[in-house]
Motif scaffolding. Structure first.
Motif, PDB file in Angstrom:
ATOM      1  N   ILE A 152       3.943   0.837   3.159  1.00 45.29           N
ATOM      2  CA  ILE A 152       2.658   0.348   3.080  1.00 45.29           C
ATOM      3  C   ILE A 152       1.628   0.884   2.128  1.00 45.29           C
ATOM      4  O   ILE A 152       0.952   0.178   1.213  1.00 45.29           O
ATOM      5  CB  ILE A 152       1.811   0.085   4.460  1.00 45.29           C
ATOM      6  N   PHE A 153       1.889   2.137   1.945  1.00 43.04           N
ATOM      7  CA  PHE A 153       1.140   3.116   0.881  1.00 43.04           C
ATOM      8  C   PHE A 153       1.902   4.321   0.756  1.00 43.04           C
ATOM      9  O   PHE A 153       2.692   4.778   1.702  1.00 43.04           O
ATOM     10  CB  PHE A 153      -0.110   3.300   1.226  1.00 43.04           C
ATOM     11  N   ILE A 154       1.833   4.972  -0.375  1.00 44.29           N
ATOM     12  CA  ILE A 154       2.572   6.141  -0.757  1.00 44.29           C
ATOM     13  C   ILE A 154       1.435   7.046  -1.417  1.00 44.29           C
ATOM     14  O   ILE A 154       0.653   6.677  -2.502  1.00 44.29           O
ATOM     15  CB  ILE A 154       3.682   5.953  -1.540  1.00 44.29           C
ATOM     16  N   THR A 155       1.285   8.224  -1.223  1.00 48.51           N
ATOM     17  CA  THR A 155       0.405   9.303  -1.610  1.00 48.51           C
ATOM     18  C   THR A 155       1.574  10.235  -2.622  1.00 48.51           C
ATOM     19  O   THR A 155       2.334  10.849  -1.901  1.00 48.51           O
ATOM     20  CB  THR A 155      -0.287   9.998  -0.650  1.00 48.51           C
ATOM     21  N   ASP A 156       1.082  10.620  -3.760  1.00 46.25           N
ATOM     22  CA  ASP A 156       1.743  11.205  -4.631  1.00 46.25           C
ATOM     23  C   ASP A 156       0.986  12.077  -5.260  1.00 46.25           C
ATOM     24  O   ASP A 156       0.422  11.628  -6.520  1.00 46.25           O
ATOM     25  CB  ASP A 156       3.076  10.512  -5.588  1.00 46.25           C
ATOM     26  N   GLY A 157       0.729  13.326  -4.890  1.00 45.44           N
ATOM     27  CA  GLY A 157      -0.574  14.110  -5.604  1.00 45.44           C
ATOM     28  C   GLY A 157      -1.745  13.383  -5.475  1.00 45.44           C
ATOM     29  O   GLY A 157      -2.135  12.903  -4.445  1.00 45.44           O
ATOM     30  N   ARG A 158      -2.408  13.114  -6.587  1.00 44.44           N
ATOM     31  CA  ARG A 158      -3.852  12.553  -6.653  1.00 44.44           C
ATOM     32  C   ARG A 158      -3.685  10.951  -6.776  1.00 44.44           C
ATOM     33  O   ARG A 158      -4.609  10.236  -6.839  1.00 44.44           O
ATOM     34  CB  ARG A 158      -4.623  13.100  -7.673  1.00 44.44           C
ATOM     35  N   ALA A 163       0.958  -1.327  -0.903  1.00 44.04           N
ATOM     36  CA  ALA A 163       1.585  -2.577  -0.947  1.00 44.04           C
ATOM     37  C   ALA A 163       0.989  -3.834  -1.219  1.00 44.04           C
ATOM     38  O   ALA A 163      -0.310  -3.858  -1.713  1.00 44.04           O
ATOM     39  CB  ALA A 163       2.584  -2.727   0.188  1.00 44.04           C
ATOM     40  N   GLY A 164       1.538  -4.828  -0.555  1.00 44.89           N
ATOM     41  CA  GLY A 164       0.773  -6.125  -1.197  1.00 44.89           C
ATOM     42  C   GLY A 164      -0.611  -6.506  -0.209  1.00 44.89           C
ATOM     43  O   GLY A 164      -0.805  -6.356   0.916  1.00 44.89           O
ATOM     44  N   ILE A 165      -1.378  -6.822  -1.166  1.00 45.13           N
ATOM     45  CA  ILE A 165      -2.675  -7.460  -0.701  1.00 45.13           C
ATOM     46  C   ILE A 165      -3.558  -6.868   0.473  1.00 45.13           C
ATOM     47  O   ILE A 165      -4.351  -5.854   0.287  1.00 45.13           O
ATOM     48  CB  ILE A 165      -2.630  -9.051  -0.653  1.00 45.13           C
ATOM     49  N   THR A 166      -3.075  -7.187   1.721  1.00 39.77           N
ATOM     50  CA  THR A 166      -3.928  -6.687   2.726  1.00 39.77           C
ATOM     51  C   THR A 166      -3.735  -5.314   3.016  1.00 39.77           C
ATOM     52  O   THR A 166      -4.145  -4.533   3.575  1.00 39.77           O
ATOM     53  CB  THR A 166      -3.639  -7.477   4.103  1.00 39.77           C
ATOM     54  N   ALA A 167      -2.705  -4.649   2.413  1.00 38.74           N
ATOM     55  CA  ALA A 167      -2.354  -3.192   2.358  1.00 38.74           C
ATOM     56  C   ALA A 167      -3.390  -2.453   1.737  1.00 38.74           C
ATOM     57  O   ALA A 167      -3.527  -1.171   2.089  1.00 38.74           O
ATOM     58  CB  ALA A 167      -0.974  -3.003   1.966  1.00 38.74           C
ATOM     59  N   GLY A 168      -4.340  -2.988   1.332  1.00 42.34           N
ATOM     60  CA  GLY A 168      -5.412  -2.158   0.497  1.00 42.34           C
ATOM     61  C   GLY A 168      -6.314  -1.882   1.740  1.00 42.34           C
ATOM     62  O   GLY A 168      -6.947  -0.724   1.791  1.00 42.34           O
ATOM     63  N   ILE A 169      -6.528  -2.574   2.714  1.00 38.18           N
ATOM     64  CA  ILE A 169      -6.887  -2.108   4.035  1.00 38.18           C
ATOM     65  C   ILE A 169      -6.422  -1.282   4.479  1.00 38.18           C
ATOM     66  O   ILE A 169      -7.230  -0.134   4.971  1.00 38.18           O
ATOM     67  CB  ILE A 169      -7.367  -3.450   4.777  1.00 38.18           C
ATOM     68  N   ASP A 170      -5.095  -1.171   4.700  1.00 39.58           N
ATOM     69  CA  ASP A 170      -4.516   0.144   5.190  1.00 39.58           C
ATOM     70  C   ASP A 170      -4.722   1.172   4.554  1.00 39.58           C
ATOM     71  O   ASP A 170      -4.883   2.302   5.117  1.00 39.58           O
ATOM     72  CB  ASP A 170      -2.978  -0.180   5.266  1.00 39.58           C
ATOM     73  N   LEU A 171      -4.707   1.117   3.245  1.00 40.69           N
ATOM     74  CA  LEU A 171      -4.574   2.619   2.407  1.00 40.69           C
ATOM     75  C   LEU A 171      -6.037   2.921   2.279  1.00 40.69           C
ATOM     76  O   LEU A 171      -6.430   4.064   2.585  1.00 40.69           O
ATOM     77  CB  LEU A 171      -4.744   1.839   0.823  1.00 40.69           C
ATOM     78  N   THR A 172      -7.154   2.167   2.529  1.00 46.17           N
ATOM     79  CA  THR A 172      -8.440   2.772   2.594  1.00 46.17           C
ATOM     80  C   THR A 172      -8.795   3.282   4.013  1.00 46.17           C
ATOM     81  O   THR A 172      -9.676   4.393   4.096  1.00 46.17           O
ATOM     82  CB  THR A 172      -9.543   1.494   2.318  1.00 46.17           C
ATOM     83  N   VAL A 194      -8.519  -4.763  12.944  1.00 49.72           N
ATOM     84  CA  VAL A 194      -7.328  -4.602  12.339  1.00 49.72           C
ATOM     85  C   VAL A 194      -6.678  -3.333  12.854  1.00 49.72           C
ATOM     86  O   VAL A 194      -7.221  -2.572  13.676  1.00 49.72           O
ATOM     87  CB  VAL A 194      -7.471  -4.498  10.475  1.00 49.72           C
ATOM     88  N   PHE A 195      -5.410  -3.202  12.321  1.00 50.11           N
ATOM     89  CA  PHE A 195      -4.629  -1.998  12.928  1.00 50.11           C
ATOM     90  C   PHE A 195      -4.849  -0.811  12.282  1.00 50.11           C
ATOM     91  O   PHE A 195      -4.840  -0.640  10.915  1.00 50.11           O
ATOM     92  CB  PHE A 195      -2.823  -2.515  13.160  1.00 50.11           C
ATOM     93  N   MET A 196      -4.723   0.523  12.889  1.00 50.14           N
ATOM     94  CA  MET A 196      -4.912   1.827  12.376  1.00 50.14           C
ATOM     95  C   MET A 196      -3.718   2.045  11.610  1.00 50.14           C
ATOM     96  O   MET A 196      -3.655   2.770  10.474  1.00 50.14           O
ATOM     97  CB  MET A 196      -5.132   2.578  13.524  1.00 50.14           C
ATOM     98  N   GLN A 197      -2.536   1.731  12.083  1.00 55.81           N
ATOM     99  CA  GLN A 197      -1.386   2.388  11.362  1.00 55.81           C
ATOM    100  C   GLN A 197      -0.113   1.445  11.885  1.00 55.81           C
ATOM    101  O   GLN A 197      -0.124   0.957  12.954  1.00 55.81           O
ATOM    102  CB  GLN A 197      -1.079   3.783  11.904  1.00 55.81           C
ATOM    103  N   ARG A 198       0.610   0.990  10.653  1.00 53.61           N
ATOM    104  CA  ARG A 198       1.866   0.257  10.929  1.00 53.61           C
ATOM    105  C   ARG A 198       2.976   1.002  11.114  1.00 53.61           C
ATOM    106  O   ARG A 198       2.967   1.867  10.587  1.00 53.61           O
ATOM    107  CB  ARG A 198       2.103  -0.725   9.625  1.00 53.61           C
ATOM    108  N   PRO A 199       4.010   0.553  11.960  1.00 50.50           N
ATOM    109  CA  PRO A 199       5.199   1.444  12.273  1.00 50.50           C
ATOM    110  C   PRO A 199       6.128   1.325  11.153  1.00 50.50           C
ATOM    111  O   PRO A 199       7.056   1.986  11.337  1.00 50.50           O
ATOM    112  CB  PRO A 199       5.702   0.673  13.495  1.00 50.50           C
ATOM    113  N   GLY A 200       6.038   0.701  10.040  1.00 47.40           N
ATOM    114  CA  GLY A 200       7.170   0.605   9.429  1.00 47.40           C
ATOM    115  C   GLY A 200       6.614   0.180   7.917  1.00 47.40           C
ATOM    116  O   GLY A 200       5.462   0.503   7.606  1.00 47.40           O
ATOM    117  N   GLY A 201       7.661  -0.463   7.083  1.00 53.58           N
ATOM    118  CA  GLY A 201       7.182  -0.993   5.852  1.00 53.58           C
ATOM    119  C   GLY A 201       6.708  -2.233   5.732  1.00 53.58           C
ATOM    120  O   GLY A 201       6.198  -3.022   6.861  1.00 53.58           O
ATOM    121  N   GLN A 202       6.664  -2.887   4.625  1.00 55.02           N
ATOM    122  CA  GLN A 202       6.012  -4.127   4.452  1.00 55.02           C
ATOM    123  C   GLN A 202       7.079  -5.412   5.083  1.00 55.02           C
ATOM    124  O   GLN A 202       6.523  -6.324   5.272  1.00 55.02           O
ATOM    125  CB  GLN A 202       6.060  -4.617   2.679  1.00 55.02           C
ATOM    126  N   SER A 203       8.190  -5.078   5.533  1.00 51.58           N
ATOM    127  CA  SER A 203       8.906  -5.917   6.173  1.00 51.58           C
ATOM    128  C   SER A 203       8.504  -6.084   7.818  1.00 51.58           C
ATOM    129  O   SER A 203       8.878  -7.224   8.323  1.00 51.58           O
ATOM    130  CB  SER A 203      10.388  -5.667   6.197  1.00 51.58           C
TER     131      SER A 203
END
Length: 328
Positions: A152-158, A163-172, A194-203
């Motif tokens: 859903i999202f990946i942090t690599d350093g700064r 991922a897609g569209i609504t994943a911006g909510i997850d990221l924020t 909305v949900f705090m944390q998704r249990p897997g990936g975009q699928s």
């Protein structure tokens, strides 16, 4: 990263054709976070300071021109667009993104915004994600970037990519959790329904609604391993080995941090994986049970009823329609 200081700025990069929800989803998360003790200052910036027309045709008002942004930026957010090629080819826009990212505490992309970051050279050598349907294109156009299409999202350093569209909510929500802690992030998620944390990936569409978040690194490793492969055969000793701790210590961590047992957590994740398969596919209940690690339809039915309140078969029937035909 600590609580946001008063005046901490989140700068959104606007341009014509930007995906509306890529902007408004994160904006609303930040606004609600401020209602729960945050101190975010959201600023919308376009190349020339003028309003832009979003992908939905709605106009977004800009606060400032990108070249005029000179103060410190806490978080730079680059949303995507259906026509990502135009944004990735706009040299003036990319130059401003590079300039602002250099001084930002962190830089985030939503969905196809990863293409702009990649074109600006900010993703070289990094592991990133984007919308699942665009991942192959991102990898093909930018071979120096390692693209993982599932998270859903990946942090690599700064750099944080989502991922897609609504994943911006997850990221924020994740950024809010990093800044203000999991309690406030959960309060924001509940407020937004909305949900705090998704249990897997975009699928997967389902999410961990009842499992608490944790910052414990050992526990995170175990949780992530279970989410990544719920069908694997797990026992307490094996789960403890994943975290590099004793079974007794792992059980203690689960109780203290999550208020559940390792087995209870495993059941929840397998239920979520089964829900996804039931929503999207036509596999028999026997196949679904084996694919998510329950082993048999009887075991899946028993656990499913305990966690969801309906049988797997009934759940599948409900997700075949919105039910709108039953409303008059």
């Amino acid at each position: 990263m600590g609580a946001p200081k008063r005046g901490d700025t989140v700068l959104f990069v606007l341009y014509d054709g930007v995906r509306l929800l890529d902007v408004t989803g994160p904006l609303e998360v930040l606004a609600v976070a401020n209602e729960h003790g945050g101190a975010y200052r959201s600023v919308l910036a376009s190349p020339d300071g003028r309003d832009v027309v979003s992908s939905a045709g709605a106009r977004l008002g800009a606060d400032v021109a990108l070249p005029d942004v000179t103060g410190p930026v806490g978080t730079l957010v680059v949303p995507g667009a259906p026509d990502w090629q135009a944004a990735a080819a706009d040299r003036a826009l990319l130059d401003q993104i590079c300039r602002l990212a250099a001084g930002a505490r962190r830089t985030a992309s939503v969905c196809a915004g990863a293409f702009a970051l990649a074109a600006a050279g900010l993703l070289d050598g990094r592991r990133v994600t984007t919308h699942w349907d665009l991942a192959d294109q991102l990898a093909a156009h930018f071979p120096a970037v390692t693209v993982d299409p599932d998270p859903i999202f990946i942090t690599d350093g700064r750099i944080i990519t989502s991922a897609g569209i609504t994943a911006g909510i997850d990221l924020t929500l994740a950024l809010v959790e990093a800044d203000l802690g999991p309690e406030i992030a959960r309060a924001v998620a509940r407020h937004l329904v909305v949900f705090m944390q998704r249990p897997g990936g975009q699928s997967q569409f389902s999410v961990r609604t009842s499992v608490e978040s944790t910052r414990n690194a050992v526990l995170r490793r175990v949780l992530d391993a279970v989410v990544d492969d719920p069908a694997r055969s797990y026992d307490l000793a094996g789960m403890a080995a994943l975290g590099g701790v004793s079974p007794r210590h792992l059980a203690r961590l689960f109780r203290a941090e999550l208020g559940t047992t390792p087995g209870g957590y495993l059941d929840r994740i397998r239920v979520e994986a089964a829900r996804d398969l039931l929503e999207r596919g036509d596999d028999t209940l026997d196949v679904v049970a084996r694919r998510v690690g329950f082993g048999s339809p009887e075991t899946m039915r028993r656990v499913f009823l305990r966690h969801v309140g309906v049988s797997p078969g009934a759940y599948r029937s409900r997700f075949r329609t919105t039910g709108i035909s039953g409303h008059h």
